[in-house]
Design a protein around this motif. Structure first.
Motif, PDB file in Angstrom:
ATOM      1  N   ASN A   1      77.225 135.142 109.127  1.00 41.01           N
ATOM      2  CA  ASN A   1      76.343 136.282 109.295  1.00 41.01           C
ATOM      3  C   ASN A   1      74.972 135.669 109.862  1.00 41.01           C
ATOM      4  O   ASN A   1      74.193 136.460 110.646  1.00 41.01           O
ATOM      5  CB  ASN A   1      76.230 137.209 108.320  1.00 41.01           C
ATOM      6  CG  ASN A   1      75.829 136.692 107.144  1.00 41.01           C
ATOM      7  OD1 ASN A   1      75.857 135.234 106.820  1.00 41.01           O
ATOM      8  ND2 ASN A   1      75.118 137.480 106.028  1.00 41.01           N
TER       9      ASN A   1
ATOM     10  N   GLN B   1      71.683 130.080 107.771  1.00 39.89           N
ATOM     11  CA  GLN B   1      71.909 129.783 106.519  1.00 39.89           C
ATOM     12  C   GLN B   1      72.303 128.035 106.502  1.00 39.89           C
ATOM     13  O   GLN B   1      72.127 127.559 105.207  1.00 39.89           O
ATOM     14  CB  GLN B   1      73.604 130.310 106.193  1.00 39.89           C
ATOM     15  CG  GLN B   1      73.701 131.817 106.183  1.00 39.89           C
ATOM     16  CD  GLN B   1      72.936 132.348 105.103  1.00 39.89           C
ATOM     17  OE1 GLN B   1      72.546 131.972 104.392  1.00 39.89           O
ATOM     18  NE2 GLN B   1      72.794 133.711 105.095  1.00 39.89           N
TER      19      GLN B   1
ATOM     20  N   ARG C   1      68.502 126.396 106.052  1.00 40.66           N
ATOM     21  CA  ARG C   1      67.890 126.424 104.654  1.00 40.66           C
ATOM     22  C   ARG C   1      68.451 125.582 103.666  1.00 40.66           C
ATOM     23  O   ARG C   1      67.945 125.292 102.585  1.00 40.66           O
ATOM     24  CB  ARG C   1      68.123 128.020 104.320  1.00 40.66           C
ATOM     25  CG  ARG C   1      69.161 128.606 103.450  1.00 40.66           C
ATOM     26  CD  ARG C   1      69.151 129.845 102.944  1.00 40.66           C
ATOM     27  NE  ARG C   1      70.139 130.219 102.450  1.00 40.66           N
ATOM     28  CZ  ARG C   1      70.490 131.524 101.849  1.00 40.66           C
ATOM     29  NH1 ARG C   1      69.510 132.491 102.057  1.00 40.66           N
ATOM     30  NH2 ARG C   1      71.746 131.812 101.356  1.00 40.66           N
TER      31      ARG C   1
ATOM     32  N   LEU D   1      77.976 126.787  98.573  1.00 45.54           N
ATOM     33  CA  LEU D   1      78.620 127.606  99.262  1.00 45.54           C
ATOM     34  C   LEU D   1      77.950 128.870  99.523  1.00 45.54           C
ATOM     35  O   LEU D   1      77.320 129.556  98.479  1.00 45.54           O
ATOM     36  CB  LEU D   1      80.033 128.006  98.671  1.00 45.54           C
ATOM     37  CG  LEU D   1      80.615 129.230  99.394  1.00 45.54           C
ATOM     38  CD1 LEU D   1      82.201 128.890  99.942  1.00 45.54           C
ATOM     39  CD2 LEU D   1      80.587 130.394  98.536  1.00 45.54           C
ATOM     40  N   THR D   2      77.758 129.302 100.622  1.00 41.61           N
ATOM     41  CA  THR D   2      76.989 131.090 100.893  1.00 41.61           C
ATOM     42  C   THR D   2      78.257 131.734 101.488  1.00 41.61           C
ATOM     43  O   THR D   2      79.000 131.447 102.586  1.00 41.61           O
ATOM     44  CB  THR D   2      76.039 130.921 101.794  1.00 41.61           C
ATOM     45  OG1 THR D   2      74.839 129.892 101.150  1.00 41.61           O
ATOM     46  CG2 THR D   2      75.319 132.182 102.128  1.00 41.61           C
ATOM     47  N   GLY D   3      78.461 132.947 100.639  1.00 42.24           N
ATOM     48  CA  GLY D   3      79.823 133.546 101.301  1.00 42.24           C
ATOM     49  C   GLY D   3      80.163 134.617 100.224  1.00 42.24           C
ATOM     50  O   GLY D   3      79.392 134.951  99.476  1.00 42.24           O
TER      51      GLY D   3
ATOM     52  N   GLU E   1      75.912 131.002  96.669  1.00 44.99           N
ATOM     53  CA  GLU E   1      75.034 132.138  97.098  1.00 44.99           C
ATOM     54  C   GLU E   1      75.993 133.166  97.692  1.00 44.99           C
ATOM     55  O   GLU E   1      76.533 133.079  98.631  1.00 44.99           O
ATOM     56  CB  GLU E   1      74.075 131.560  98.135  1.00 44.99           C
ATOM     57  CG  GLU E   1      73.132 130.486  97.995  1.00 44.99           C
ATOM     58  CD  GLU E   1      71.867 131.182  97.202  1.00 44.99           C
ATOM     59  OE1 GLU E   1      71.761 132.447  96.920  1.00 44.99           O
ATOM     60  OE2 GLU E   1      70.737 130.243  96.909  1.00 44.99           O
TER      61      GLU E   1
ATOM     62  N   GLY F   1      77.731 137.556  97.561  1.00 44.22           N
ATOM     63  CA  GLY F   1      77.339 138.858  97.996  1.00 44.22           C
ATOM     64  C   GLY F   1      76.389 139.694  97.324  1.00 44.22           C
ATOM     65  O   GLY F   1      75.970 139.047  96.215  1.00 44.22           O
TER      66      GLY F   1
ATOM     67  N   LEU G   1      71.850 140.391  93.324  1.00 47.80           N
ATOM     68  CA  LEU G   1      70.847 139.496  94.433  1.00 47.80           C
ATOM     69  C   LEU G   1      69.544 139.979  94.578  1.00 47.80           C
ATOM     70  O   LEU G   1      68.704 139.532  93.884  1.00 47.80           O
ATOM     71  CB  LEU G   1      71.845 139.363  95.677  1.00 47.80           C
ATOM     72  CG  LEU G   1      71.453 138.267  96.802  1.00 47.80           C
ATOM     73  CD1 LEU G   1      71.187 136.687  96.155  1.00 47.80           C
ATOM     74  CD2 LEU G   1      72.175 138.379  97.908  1.00 47.80           C
TER      75      LEU G   1
ATOM     76  N   PHE H   1      65.185 131.345  96.472  1.00 51.27           N
ATOM     77  CA  PHE H   1      66.044 132.389  96.941  1.00 51.27           C
ATOM     78  C   PHE H   1      67.279 132.237  95.946  1.00 51.27           C
ATOM     79  O   PHE H   1      67.911 131.003  96.141  1.00 51.27           O
ATOM     80  CB  PHE H   1      66.273 132.493  98.271  1.00 51.27           C
ATOM     81  CG  PHE H   1      67.163 133.513  98.848  1.00 51.27           C
ATOM     82  CD1 PHE H   1      66.567 134.767  99.340  1.00 51.27           C
ATOM     83  CD2 PHE H   1      68.514 133.400  98.905  1.00 51.27           C
ATOM     84  CE1 PHE H   1      67.300 135.642  99.903  1.00 51.27           C
ATOM     85  CE2 PHE H   1      69.441 134.430  99.269  1.00 51.27           C
ATOM     86  CZ  PHE H   1      68.616 135.573  99.663  1.00 51.27           C
TER      87      PHE H   1
HETATM   88  P1  NAP Z   1      83.517 134.438 103.379  1.00 50.21           P
HETATM   89  O1  NAP Z   1      84.604 134.631 103.958  1.00 50.21           O
HETATM   90  O2  NAP Z   1      83.451 133.956 101.945  1.00 50.21           O
HETATM   91  O3  NAP Z   1      83.357 132.981 104.120  1.00 50.21           O
HETATM   92  C1  NAP Z   1      82.109 131.952 103.759  1.00 50.21           C
HETATM   93  C2  NAP Z   1      82.458 130.528 104.122  1.00 50.21           C
HETATM   94  O4  NAP Z   1      83.546 130.457 102.955  1.00 50.21           O
HETATM   95  C3  NAP Z   1      83.332 130.482 105.278  1.00 50.21           C
HETATM   96  O5  NAP Z   1      83.012 129.104 105.931  1.00 50.21           O
HETATM   97  C4  NAP Z   1      84.705 130.491 104.833  1.00 50.21           C
HETATM   98  O6  NAP Z   1      85.599 129.879 105.881  1.00 50.21           O
HETATM   99  C5  NAP Z   1      84.697 129.777 103.598  1.00 50.21           C
HETATM  100  N1  NAP Z   1      85.702 130.270 102.645  1.00 50.21           N
HETATM  101  C6  NAP Z   1      86.496 131.459 102.652  1.00 50.21           C
HETATM  102  N2  NAP Z   1      87.449 131.375 101.564  1.00 50.21           N
HETATM  103  C7  NAP Z   1      87.157 130.180 101.092  1.00 50.21           C
HETATM  104  C8  NAP Z   1      88.097 129.477 100.239  1.00 50.21           C
HETATM  105  N3  NAP Z   1      89.129 130.318  99.276  1.00 50.21           N
HETATM  106  N4  NAP Z   1      87.943 128.227  99.757  1.00 50.21           N
HETATM  107  C9  NAP Z   1      87.009 127.529 100.549  1.00 50.21           C
HETATM  108  N5  NAP Z   1      86.190 128.065 101.706  1.00 50.21           N
HETATM  109  C10 NAP Z   1      86.479 129.366 101.806  1.00 50.21           C
HETATM  110  O7  NAP Z   1      82.072 135.087 103.701  1.00 50.21           O
HETATM  111  P2  NAP Z   1      81.773 135.609 105.129  1.00 50.21           P
HETATM  112  O8  NAP Z   1      82.447 136.877 105.536  1.00 50.21           O
HETATM  113  O9  NAP Z   1      81.607 134.582 106.083  1.00 50.21           O
HETATM  114  O10 NAP Z   1      80.138 136.009 104.777  1.00 50.21           O
HETATM  115  C11 NAP Z   1      79.831 137.182 104.241  1.00 50.21           C
HETATM  116  C12 NAP Z   1      79.549 136.849 102.586  1.00 50.21           C
HETATM  117  O11 NAP Z   1      78.611 136.187 102.356  1.00 50.21           O
HETATM  118  C13 NAP Z   1      79.122 138.322 102.181  1.00 50.21           C
HETATM  119  O12 NAP Z   1      79.517 138.677 100.987  1.00 50.21           O
HETATM  120  C14 NAP Z   1      77.514 138.077 101.974  1.00 50.21           C
HETATM  121  O13 NAP Z   1      76.880 138.996 101.189  1.00 50.21           O
HETATM  122  C15 NAP Z   1      77.463 136.658 101.738  1.00 50.21           C
HETATM  123  N6  NAP Z   1      76.265 135.990 101.978  1.00 50.21           N
HETATM  124  C16 NAP Z   1      75.509 135.699 100.820  1.00 50.21           C
HETATM  125  C17 NAP Z   1      74.378 135.149 101.078  1.00 50.21           C
HETATM  126  C18 NAP Z   1      73.243 134.845  99.802  1.00 50.21           C
HETATM  127  O14 NAP Z   1      72.220 133.937 100.181  1.00 50.21           O
HETATM  128  N7  NAP Z   1      73.686 135.052  98.721  1.00 50.21           N
HETATM  129  C19 NAP Z   1      73.767 134.984 102.366  1.00 50.21           C
HETATM  130  C20 NAP Z   1      74.668 135.426 103.383  1.00 50.21           C
HETATM  131  C21 NAP Z   1      75.819 135.864 103.071  1.00 50.21           C
HETATM  132  P3  NAP Z   1      86.410 130.555 106.865  1.00 50.21           P
HETATM  133  O15 NAP Z   1      85.757 131.362 108.022  1.00 50.21           O
HETATM  134  O16 NAP Z   1      87.383 129.410 107.409  1.00 50.21           O
HETATM  135  O17 NAP Z   1      87.455 131.613 105.893  1.00 50.21           O
END
Ligand code: NAP
Length: 454
Positions: free
Chosen positions: A130, A135, A138, A203-205, A227, A229, A386, A424
């Motif tokens: 995103n 990301q 930082r 990890l951020t995700g 980090e 959702g 968050l 953060f």
């Molecule tokens: P995501 O699907 O969880 O993917 C994030 C990263 O994790 C990607 O590189 C993904 O790789 C990898 N990943 C996914 N499943 C995994 C697994 N089971 N094992 C290891 N790695 C895995 O998230 P997204 O859709 O890219 O991002 C959106 C999410 O990130 C939202 O929930 C958002 O709120 C959160 N976010 C949080 C912050 C914060 O600072 N707290 C900042 C930005 C975003 P692949 O793409 O290859 O699946």
């Protein structure tokens, strides 16, 4: 497995990359390990010089990288330029302040005692699409300043951004292998975490990815920062400047096409100002310009992926079927591509997706609070923790919010935003650990206690 870079504005496949073979991953990890053994002994001046050079490259090429983000994940171009500039200022912040933040810290004892912040090793950084540059930078800037190495596993839909960042860091003068992009799928992440050359993971995700990565890090006994959702509250109380709250609320909900972890997602409004807020906020959301993200007039571009567009459509449809009312929007936009109309939902029952799940798109949920206590209760009625934004000039209300809102960040009369000077991170299902600021500078260090008898 292949990684496709797909333009979400029109569905065009821009480029395709093959996943690295196990042998290629091994070669890159070995090179990273060799590089780290040298790099850990580098001076703060050497580390700062690489970050300053990276900042210079980012600024001089900001339109190139912003355009790439727009093409690969649909971010409005102007917002992409601002993102690249913020990456540059964060590199400069850690270059300028790293030696102070990581300086020895004396401790008063009967001996000569201090803490020293030493490099931890090679970090695996697993990042989302995103903010494809922000990301990464930082966590990259403090890692470099602490003398760590980094391997990046970026989201599969932004391979060109991942390779672009590697290119920038190579040109920054950082020794080869200190920063490496690994084009691998998420199924390979646990293997990399287990590798003895990897010291820690950030990890951020999403929650699901956080649970997998946290489990793998736990099994390997490695430090981990998550980090995740958010379902951030935006609370409007009677002393708020309503027009400013409306204008900022719209921006806070729709920045990055509504796909930010700290986007305001639930608007909790005190009954004394609810009707006025609802009317102005709905009108402002309805007037947003949806369109080509390269166009400067565009305020809302496409959802980054087809899956993401389908998720937001399902979440809104199920919420409306469950009793929520769409005051505006409530359906995909009529344009081709992954566009979703800016939407405001009211009367949202507590068991539908719009109440309980993170909405990653331009969809706002309005809630009426009967009084201050009810507003806090609604704000905390989420598994996430968050950010939070509260609109009040009442000092007692502010004090109570500081203590009672379950979140990693509370901003008053402003939208939540990250800043390299400010730590953060989240609590509850939004994760643990901190990035940025003093805490972020030290998060991935070996904090060594040193005692010399006098
Ligand atoms: P995501 O699907 O969880 O993917 C994030 C990263 O994790 C990607 O590189 C993904 O790789 C990898 N990943 C996914 N499943 C995994 C697994 N089971 N094992 C290891 N790695 C895995 O998230 P997204 O859709 O890219 O991002 C959106 C999410 O990130 C939202 O929930 C958002 O709120 C959160 N976010 C949080 C912050 C914060 O600072 N707290 C900042 C930005 C975003 P692949 O793409 O290859 O699946």
């Amino acid at each position: 497995m292949a990684f496709k870079s797909i333009n979400p504005t029109d569905g065009t496949v821009l480029a395709t990359f093959n996943e690295l073979s196990p042998k290629e991953v091994e070669q890159k990890l070995e090179r990273a390990h060799t590089a780290f053994k040298e790099w850990r002994g580098s001076s703060f001046e050497d580390r700062a010089a690489a970050l300053r050079k990276a900042a210079e490259i980012l600024v001089s090429e900001k339109e190139v990288w912003a355009r790439l983000m727009t093409l690969e994940m649909g971010k409005p171009f102007k917002q992409g330029v601002a993102e690249v500039e913020k990456c540059a200022s964060t590199c400069r912040y850690f270059a300028d302040n790293g030696s102070r933040l990581l300086a020895d810290q004396p401790i008063a004892t009967e001996s000569d005692s201090k803490l020293r912040y030493l490099p931890l090793g090679i970090l695996l950084s697993v990042m989302p699409w995103n903010f494809p540059f922000w990301q990464v930078f930082r966590c990259l800037a403090p890692a470099v300043m602490a003398g760590n190495g980094m391997v990046l596993k970026h989201a599969s839909n932004v391979p060109q951004c991942a390779l672009g960042i590697e290119d920038i860091m190579q040109r920054s003068g950082l020794p080869e292998g200190v920063f490496t992009t690994l084009l691998i799928g998420s199924a390979k992440v646990a293997d990399v975490i287990r590798d003895p050359r990897i010291a820690a993971v950030t990890l951020t995700g999403s929650e699901g990815a956080g649970a997998s990565v946290g489990a793998a890090a736990g099994a390997a006994l490695k430090k981990c920062v998550l980090e995740l959702g958010g379902n951030d509250p935006f609370i409007v109380l009677p002393t708020a400047d309503l027009d400013k709250a409306v204008a900022t609320g719209v921006q806070a909900r729709t920045v990055n096409n509504g796909q930010s972890c700290v986007c305001a997602k639930r608007f909790i409004v005190h009954r004394e100002v609810y009707d006025a807020f609802e009317e102005k906020f709905t009108a402002a959301m309805a007037s947003l310009v949806v369109g080509d993200p390269m166009d400067d007039a565009t305020q809302i571009g496409p959802i980054a992926t087809e899956d993401g567009a389908q998720s937001i459509e399902r979440q809104v449809n199920e919420s409306i079927a469950g009793g929520a009312r769409a005051l505006t929007g409530g359906a995909p936009s009529s344009r081709n591509g992954n566009f979703y109309a800016p939407t405001v939902l009211a009367d949202v029952p507590s068991d539908v997706p719009a109440y309980c799940e993170e909405l990653f798109g331009p969809v706002a949920v309005l809630m009426r609070a009967e009084n201050f206590d009810h507003a806090i209760e609604l704000a905390n009625d989420t598994p996430f923790g968050l950010g939070s934004s509260v609109w009040t000039h009442d000092a007692l209300e502010q004090q109570r919010c500081m203590n009672e809102i379950e979140a990693g960040l509370t901003f008053f009369n402003a939208m939540v935003a990250s800043d390299p000077r400010l730590p953060f991170g989240g609590t509850k299902l939004s994760g643990y650990g901190r990035e940025l600021g003093e805490l972020g500078a030290r998060e991935f260090t070996n904090v060594k206690t040193i005692v010399t008898a006098t």
